[in-house]
Design an enzyme around this catalytic site. Sequence first.
Site, PDB file in Angstrom:
ATOM      1  N   MET A   1       5.058 -50.233 -13.756  1.00 25.40           N
ATOM      2  CA  MET A   1       6.477 -50.239 -14.030  1.00 25.40           C
ATOM      3  C   MET A   1       6.962 -51.664 -14.150  1.00 25.40           C
ATOM      4  O   MET A   1       7.638 -52.134 -13.283  1.00 25.40           O
ATOM      5  CB  MET A   1       7.201 -49.497 -12.912  1.00 25.40           C
ATOM      6  CG  MET A   1       8.607 -49.083 -13.189  1.00 25.40           C
ATOM      7  SD  MET A   1       9.822 -50.248 -13.765  1.00 25.40           S
ATOM      8  CE  MET A   1       9.963 -51.410 -12.451  1.00 25.40           C
ATOM      9  N   PRO A   2       6.586 -52.356 -15.178  1.00 26.22           N
ATOM     10  CA  PRO A   2       7.103 -53.711 -15.347  1.00 26.22           C
ATOM     11  C   PRO A   2       8.602 -53.719 -15.644  1.00 26.22           C
ATOM     12  O   PRO A   2       9.141 -52.791 -16.246  1.00 26.22           O
ATOM     13  CB  PRO A   2       6.339 -54.245 -16.555  1.00 26.22           C
ATOM     14  CG  PRO A   2       5.151 -53.371 -16.686  1.00 26.22           C
ATOM     15  CD  PRO A   2       5.570 -52.040 -16.177  1.00 26.22           C
TER      16      PRO A   2
END
Length: 138
Positions: free
Chosen positions: A1-2
């Site tokens: 989940m950048p």
Amino acid sequence: MPFVRIDALGTDPARLDALGQAVQDALVETLGVPPEDRFQVLTGHDGVTGTLRAGDYLGIRRDDSVVFVAITLRAGRDAARKRAVYRRIAELVHERTGTEPRNVFVTLTENGDADWSFGYGLAQYAPAGGGPAGALSG
């Protein structure tokens, strides 16, 4: 989940969208980020109320088409995978927007499970009294 922040000077919504999609596609291809894990802030600067500055550090001559990409993600990727994502971002940004690869500046900042809250004031990856919830994707 950048979490991705992209800043570009004098850009229109179509270019910002192309930049965001290029970065997302590179993250999916090189780091295995799920395609639906897209959290981005895309900002175009007009040169008056907001602007960008870039010197010629390391002999890389940048111009007004410089793009700054800041990516925050959970720790755990080795140097080879990081080099791959930098390379792929530069390739896709050039392909989709015409921005020269020398003008694509990327930085990665890594952190841990307890450093994320996706809503509700909870640390979903580090719930109280338990181990991480969710797969390593960001």
